[in-house]
Design a protein around this motif. Sequence first.
Motif, mmCIF file in Angstrom:
data_model
loop_
_atom_site.group_PDB
_atom_site.id
_atom_site.type_symbol
_atom_site.label_atom_id
_atom_site.label_comp_id
_atom_site.label_asym_id
_atom_site.label_seq_id
_atom_site.Cartn_x
_atom_site.Cartn_y
_atom_site.Cartn_z
ATOM 1 N N SER A 11 0.811 -1.211 0.000
ATOM 2 C CA SER A 11 0.000 0.000 0.000
ATOM 3 C C SER A 11 0.845 1.262 0.000
ATOM 4 O O SER A 11 0.316 2.344 -0.203
ATOM 5 C CB SER A 11 -0.899 0.016 1.238
ATOM 6 N N ALA A 13 2.144 2.419 2.644
ATOM 7 C CA ALA A 13 2.033 3.021 3.968
ATOM 8 C C ALA A 13 3.287 2.697 4.769
ATOM 9 O O ALA A 13 3.822 1.605 4.676
ATOM 10 C CB ALA A 13 0.800 2.484 4.688
ATOM 11 N N ARG A 27 -5.348 4.883 7.005
ATOM 12 C CA ARG A 27 -6.132 3.989 6.160
ATOM 13 C C ARG A 27 -7.602 4.138 6.511
ATOM 14 O O ARG A 27 -7.962 4.183 7.679
ATOM 15 C CB ARG A 27 -5.680 2.557 6.371
ATOM 16 N N ILE A 115 -10.684 0.028 0.441
ATOM 17 C CA ILE A 115 -9.692 0.496 1.410
ATOM 18 C C ILE A 115 -8.772 1.489 0.709
ATOM 19 O O ILE A 115 -8.301 1.228 -0.395
ATOM 20 C CB ILE A 115 -8.850 -0.681 1.963
ATOM 21 N N ARG A 116 -8.538 2.632 1.359
ATOM 22 C CA ARG A 116 -7.679 3.671 0.785
ATOM 23 C C ARG A 116 -6.758 4.257 1.831
ATOM 24 O O ARG A 116 -7.054 4.234 3.014
ATOM 25 C CB ARG A 116 -8.534 4.833 0.269
ATOM 26 N N THR A 117 -5.694 4.851 1.370
ATOM 27 C CA THR A 117 -4.814 5.638 2.225
ATOM 28 C C THR A 117 -5.130 7.101 1.954
ATOM 29 O O THR A 117 -5.233 7.508 0.799
ATOM 30 C CB THR A 117 -3.332 5.353 1.906
#
Length: 166
Positions: A11, A13, A27, A115-117
Motif C-alpha cells: 500500500s 504506507a 487507512r 480500502i484507501r490511504t
Amino acid sequence: MMASTVEQRQSGAPPASEHSPSAVPSRICLLTLGGELFAIDLRHIREVFELESVTPVPGMPASLVGVANLRGTVVPLADLRPQLGLPAADVPKYAVVVRYGARQVGILVDEVPEIRTIHADDLLAASARGVTESRPFLSGLLKIEDRMSGMVEVSRLLASVEGAIH
C-alpha cells in the motif's frame, strides 16, 4: 505479523512504528449508502460480511433494523439512511461491523467498501461546512478524487445508536 508488513509495503504506507496513531497518512474504509460515499477509519472496522438474513427484534428503535448471526455472535444492525436524510433502499446486501472499545454494531451498506490511504490535505473540518448539525456522527469531510465523503466518527455513531435505544 508478516501479512501486515506485506500489506504496508504494497500500500505504500509506512510501518506503524514510523508514525503515531493520529498521524496521517491513515487507512480508511470507503462505503456507499444511498448513493453517497462515507469513510470510516480502518482501525474501527472489525469485518465486512454479506447479509444472509436480518432478524427483526420487537421494540428496537428505528435506526436498528434487527440483528444478524455472524458465526455465533449476535450483531445489532443499524440502517443509517434515515439519520443521514437518505432515501430508504432495497434490503442492503452487505454489513460492515464497526467497533469502539467493547461496543460494536453492523452498518448496512449498499456496496462493498474499498480500502484507501488518505493524507492530511484530503480532510476538511465538518464544523466549517455545517455537517455536524444535520449528521452528528460525522467528524469531517474527505476529498476523494472529485467526490466528497463524510468521515464517520465511530464513537459518535455508537453513541447515536445507543441514544436511540434509551
